[in-house]
Every structure is written in C-alpha cells, then in structure tokens.
Design a protein around this motif. Sequence first.
Motif, short mmCIF file in Angstrom:
data_model
loop_
_atom_site.label_atom_id
_atom_site.label_comp_id
_atom_site.label_asym_id
_atom_site.label_seq_id
_atom_site.Cartn_x
_atom_site.Cartn_y
_atom_site.Cartn_z
N LYS A 698 13.22 39.34 50.44
CA LYS A 698 12.54 40.21 51.40
C LYS A 698 12.00 39.42 52.59
CE LYS A 698 11.23 44.18 48.57
NZ LYS A 698 10.09 44.99 48.01
N SER A 699 11.81 38.12 52.41
CA SER A 699 11.27 37.29 53.49
C SER A 699 12.36 36.72 54.39
CB SER A 699 10.44 36.14 52.91
OG SER A 699 11.29 35.20 52.24
N ILE A 700 13.63 36.97 54.07
CA ILE A 700 14.73 36.39 54.85
C ILE A 700 14.84 37.04 56.22
CG2 ILE A 700 17.25 36.18 54.99
CD1 ILE A 700 17.34 35.79 51.99
N THR A 701 14.97 36.19 57.23
CA THR A 701 15.34 36.66 58.57
C THR A 701 16.67 36.00 58.92
OG1 THR A 701 14.15 34.86 59.68
CG2 THR A 701 12.94 36.91 59.29
N VAL A 702 17.45 36.65 59.76
CA VAL A 702 18.76 36.12 60.15
C VAL A 702 18.74 35.76 61.63
CG1 VAL A 702 21.23 36.57 60.30
CG2 VAL A 702 19.91 37.47 58.37
N ASP A 703 19.05 34.52 61.95
CA ASP A 703 19.12 34.09 63.34
C ASP A 703 20.28 34.82 64.01
OD1 ASP A 703 18.43 32.20 65.57
OD2 ASP A 703 20.49 31.57 65.21
N PRO A 704 20.06 35.58 65.08
CA PRO A 704 21.12 36.40 65.67
C PRO A 704 22.25 35.58 66.28
CG PRO A 704 19.14 36.44 67.05
CD PRO A 704 18.77 35.75 65.77
N GLU A 705 21.96 34.38 66.76
CA GLU A 705 23.00 33.58 67.41
C GLU A 705 23.90 32.86 66.42
OE1 GLU A 705 21.49 30.96 70.34
OE2 GLU A 705 20.40 32.51 71.46
N GLY A 707 23.71 33.35 62.74
CA GLY A 707 23.87 34.01 61.45
C GLY A 707 23.17 33.27 60.32
N THR A 708 22.39 32.25 60.65
CA THR A 708 21.69 31.46 59.63
C THR A 708 20.57 32.28 58.99
OG1 THR A 708 22.14 29.42 60.84
CG2 THR A 708 20.38 29.35 59.21
N GLN A 709 20.53 32.28 57.65
CA GLN A 709 19.45 32.92 56.93
C GLN A 709 18.27 31.95 56.87
OE1 GLN A 709 21.22 33.91 53.14
NE2 GLN A 709 21.92 35.90 53.89
N ILE A 710 17.08 32.45 57.19
CA ILE A 710 15.89 31.61 57.25
C ILE A 710 14.81 32.26 56.40
CG2 ILE A 710 14.19 30.51 58.74
CD1 ILE A 710 16.16 30.86 61.07
N TYR A 711 14.22 31.48 55.50
CA TYR A 711 13.13 32.00 54.67
C TYR A 711 12.33 30.81 54.12
CZ TYR A 711 16.29 30.84 50.79
OH TYR A 711 17.13 30.19 49.92
#
Length: 816
Positions: A698-705, A707-711
């Motif tokens: 639920k804490s994952i964000t995706v870098d739009p440029e 596609g990297t998942q960040i959490y």
Amino acid sequence: MDVRKPKQNIIRQMSDVVPARPRVFSREQETCPVEAEPPQRKIDEGNRLIQLGALRSSIDVPYFPRADSIRSYPRPEATQPERPTFHAQPVHQAVRPAYPMPSEEVMSDASDQSSSQQPTAQPARRTYMSSAAMDTSRGPSFSQRAASAYFAFVSTLAPVFRKKFAYATVGLVILGAVSIGSVSIFSQGMKMKGEVLGVSQEGFDSLNAAAQNIKDRRFDQSASDFEKAAQSFSDAAQSLEEWNATLVDLSQFFPVVSKLSSGKNAVEAGKHFALAGQSMNTALQALSDVKNPLDVTANVSLLELFQKTEKSVIGAKEELILAQESLDGVKVDDLPEDKRERFIQVKTQLPVMIEMMQGFSDSSHILSDLLGGNGPRKYLFLFQNNHEMRATGGFIGSYGLLDITDGRVRNFFVDGIFNPDGQLKQNIVPPTPIQKMSAGWSLHDSNWFPDFPMSAEKAISFYEKTGGPTVDGVITFTPTVMQKLLRVTGPIYMEGYDKTLDADNFIEEVQQQVEVDYDKTENKPKQILADLAPILIDRLMNVSDAKQALSTAQALEEGLSEKHILLYSRNADVEKIIDDAGWSGKILDVERDYLSVINTNINGYKTDGVVDESIEHKASIQDDGSVIDTVTVVREHRGGHEDKDWWNKVNADYMRVYVPQGSMLISAEGQTREVVEPPLDYDTLGFRRDADVEYMEKSITVDPETGTQIYDEAGKTVFANWVYVSPQETVTVTYRYLLPFKVQPELAENGGFDSYSLTLEKQAGSVGSKLSSSLEFPARMKSVWQSSQNLLPYDGGLRFEGDLKRDRFMGVVFGK
C-alpha cells in the motif's frame, strides 16, 4: 574495509576537540589484514565513530581489524608513537622490517662444536617450572639437528595449531639452542650446555612423537608425549633459573648476549605450546569418540561433548596467551636471518588463533541453548538453493525438522518442501511479484523479506499452518556450505544412487537427481539430501586428523560470516547474541549511506548459477554538502551452451535496491517495465492477506518516468524493478539518487570535522558480487582519516576495489 567495532572513545563532542596530526601506521602495528563482518552493535558504534564527530589527539585512531580479531593481544614488534598524527591516508610500512644481520662474532658460534659431545639430560621432574633455558653451544650440529627434528614435528603438528603458526614456532624454540659465542661474562653457561641441550632435544622429540600419534589417532600416547615435552622444556628452564636467572633477565638489554634472554623466553614458549597441545589433544579425543550424532539410537549428548570441548579449548587458549607473552620477549635480531619471516608470521597468526578460541567460548551461551541445554528444542531447517536466488539465500526446495533435548537428538528428518505445502490449511495472497508464477503463498516462497528474522517468522507461521509443530528457531543452509564441507571430507559415494559427490559436482549431480533422475513411483526427489546428511555428518565427526577438524570449523565459520548459514531464535536473549555475532541476517541499522542489492529469481529456473554480477557504487559530495549516489549493477549470463537445460534459460529477476530511508530517485536505466496482474479475484475467493505484505504494497509509489516502484521497508527506501538477462547477454541497470543527509564542508574549514560513511550489505546466499565503490568530494575538503588501507586515492576522491563476499564498511573524516 569490512565493518568492525570501532573504539568507542574516539569521537567526542566538538567542545572536546584538540586538533592533531594523523597517526602514521606501520604494517607491524596491524593485527592482521582487514576482513570482517558487521554485527549490529558494531555498526551502531561505527556510526557514532564517524557521525558528526572529531578525533581526540590523545587517543589512538582505530584501524578496524578483521573479523577474527575482536580482541586485542600484543602485536609483533609494534611501537606506539608518542602522539598520533593525521594524514589523508595511513602510511603503511613493509610487511617485514629490515633487521640487522648477525655479527661475525655471533655467526662464528656455529663453527666448533664437537660431534662427539653428547648432551646429558636432567632427571625428569613432575612439577613444571616457570623459567626458561638457553643454549651456549658453539657449533652447527645441534642447531641443524634441532631444526630438522622441529620442522619435521611442525609439519605434522600443524593440524593442531595451523601450519603457518606452527612453522614459525620452530624458530622460537630453536632459540634455546642458538649459541651465545665468546662472551666472557657468560662463560659459566658453557658448563651446563649439555644438560640444557639434552632436555631440550627430549622436548623436541616428544612433540614430534605427539604430532604423529595424533595423526594416527593414538590419543592416549600423544597425551603422554605432550606431557613429556612440557616436562622437558620446564627442566631446561629450571636449569637456567638455577644457574643465574638475574643475569639472564639482564641480558635482554645488551646487544649480542641478548640471545640468553631470547632463548629463555623461547623455551618458555615451547613449554606453553606443549601444554596447549595437551588440552587440544583432549578435545580431539572427545570428538573422535562420537560417531553420527543424528543417530537417535546412539544416545550421544552433543551438549556434554560441547562442554568437554569448551573446557579444553579454554585451557589451550590460556596456554597460548602465555606463549604469546613469552614470544614478546624474543628479539627478532637474535634469530637466524632465514627464520625471521616465520617468526613474524607466528606473532601475527597467534592472536588470530587465540581469538578463534575466545570466540568459541563467547558463543557458549548460543550453543548451549541451541543444543537443548535449557529445555527441549525444535528447529526448522530450510535448504535454500542459491542457483535460484531469493531474498534470504535461495529457493527453499527442502526442509528438515530437528528435535533435541540435553544435547541428544530425538528426531531428525529431511523432506521435500512441497509435501508440507500440500497440507496448507489457509489460502494466503502472495506478494505481487510472486503472483506471476503462483496464485497462493506458501512455505517454499516464505523467504520474501531480506531481513531474515522477518522471513523466518513467516516460515514458522506457514509451517504451523501445514499442521507442523511450533519450532524454537530456524536455520538455513545453501549448497555452498555443502561444497565447503565436502572439501573437508573428500568425495562421498552414494551407493543407492551410484553417484560420487564431491565439492565440484555436488550442485550439478544433486540438481540432476532432484529434477530428472528421481524415482517417479516413490516421488521423493529430495531423498538424496536426506540420505547424504547422516553420511556427511558421520564423516565430519570422524575426520582422520586434527587438520580436518580445524578445516570443518573454518568451513562453518565461513558459512556463517558469508551468510550461507543463517540462524534465528525465538528466544530474544539468544537472538541478540546471534545478532551481535553477525549471524542473524538482520538488515543493518545505519545512519549514513547504505546499499544492498537483493535479487529474487521469479520463474528464472536455476540460472543464477551462471550469472555473474558486479556492483559499482559512486558517492559524489556536492559543493553545498549534498550527496548524490550512482549505483550500477551489471549482470552477465554465461549460460546458453550448457549440458543442463536449466542453465540455458532467461534469468528473470525482481531486483530490489535498498538505500538510506528518504533517498530521492533522480533517474533509473536498464530495467524492464512490467505490471503483474492478479491471477485470481482474491477477495471474492476469501484469500487472507498478510499484514506485512499489505502494509508494504500500500505504500508503493511508481515513478512515472522510469516505472520504478518506490517504498519503505525495514528502515530503508527501496527501488524495485524487473531485470531480464538472456543467455550470452549482459544487462546494465543504473540508479541515481539524492541522499537524505548532507556533509558539512564548512565545519572542516572552521577547524571542526564532518564525515561520510558507507555500509554495503551483501545478499545472503550470494557467492559474492564484484564490488567497486568510490567517493568524490570538492577540492576544498581534506580527508584527515579513513577506515581502510583499501581506500585508494585517485583524482578527486577515494576508491575501493574488492568483492562482496562479506558485508563491507568504509568511512572518511574530513577536517582542516
């Protein structure tokens, strides 16, 4: 360099700072080369050493000794500067100092001994004396004879004390036979030459016999030989004591005749080595009486065996400490030139041996509890295949269960992992990447989290859900450990399989048996591991000589330090001891820079066995003190033309890069964009969701440029992407990110200090990626101290080259 426990009193508050020059180090001041692993408490103290501090001018600068040098013992020929001085980088002298050549007068001592002269031995005494002996002979006959006997002895005694340190010991004991020459004030010593030489020779011969009897497993006879050797050296020492002990002690302050004092200390050291041999002989005899400890019918108590062995090891350690004190009284100049290098080796290696024994004693709490000394224990064994990498070491293909009470094994079995998985009583939603190949989460995929205590708890939970009992802890192994142990035992023939397994073919042959050649009717593909385990343990418990016993201990130590063996205990006190030893697989808690690359093979077959990885890390300090890291991971697939088909597949890797929490991604290149869709409607079907997995996802964000998942996880920020590499191809993945802290150059410019440090944590089960790390900083910043001689200067910064077989640590302090 590797993570070590720094001296706690090095960094103080800024108000305590007294600017000083950097200390100049010499090779002789080092305990041993840097190579170590990072227990949590050592990282904590390392942070305090580097973090925003300053160096006191009245204390030593730590050098971060290697893993097996936790304590400090006297160092060879070390000298202490009056005040420490600081340079950008420690200065190291040559390994071997230049010692003066013996004078002609001393060399001429070996010229006129009569070959017909026979030494006369003293009557045996039953009480060991505390003094030492000398040799005042004038010819080469005894020296050559003693050297020949002693080198023959050491070549076989090496299994007891390690070959290098035993060889060097020879030179020390021979000092008792080194001639003094024509020094008039010691002419009285000539009268007792035969007596001292005689009992010394008896000691040489007894030690030689003891070593041979150990090799032949005649432990009763070797114990007697060690006792005779100790008595002989003690007799020689007593003879010198009765002659003129004061004169001998004073001789250490005079050139040439200092051989008297050196000889005394050398013979004293020989006595303590013999007594240490006695203690080790007792331990080896106890071990030799044990057959297969996993045989429940044998009723063997491993706890009792450990207690007996511990007492012997402690006794041997105490004698080696006394031997080391005696060696400190031996002057290198008093040795023949061809023995000096070996003498330096023994003074370097002896502290290592002492530390190994001390570590054994310090771990007694762990071993006693693990062996059921505090009540019955059950342990879940997970066998992880690191040719199919997972977060804590590899895919779990087999498991075992051990019941032990008071050191006696009540039950032990090994089974394939899918047998308990088939009994799983709950449906659980797996982490999203696993959904690519499996609709449900179970024991064989339980090691998802790189933090081993967390994954171990998941494994325990899954095992209980299959109907298994509650266990007290989890122990993991990779095939790399089996390879290390097979190098000790030699090849093992598996009669029921018509296979001979050795260190080189173990992985390939077992994989072939498990994947292809197993009996399809019985459907027990992992049975070969269950059949191998008792044979291997029986071989290890009944090794042919002491050298193999030490090799076994070394293999297990390497397995723990390199994270091919991980331990977890649900007893909080025991778990803390495990963590302090660096064996817990816990993600390290650090306050400055950190990096760990975690590869997870998702339906990529066994291809990690033919994928080579290199990691390059570069930290660049900007003018304003901000730090930008660039991490480049290169993965090269060597498969494609292998006989085994599982090495010719595409390596599918869900790569997670763990960095300091709060780091901001700037760019990412080389990854594959991919979105995994759920294979089932989990909510409709009533699947239960794991709280930890749900919180993370639920804490994952995706870098739009990119596609990297960040959490965030385990106090770190994670960058996650899919990385695919085909046979005979190479893929390069690069991350660039801003660290959440700054270095403050203005502190250094104003007479203060600031610092940068980096911890690189290896993935458990990895055979060791190639590693390069560099630090760039503005020209106005000056490095006044650094943690490792492996940090080499280059244009604009410092660089480290090595491997990631163990965790690494490096730090730099900036000042004016």
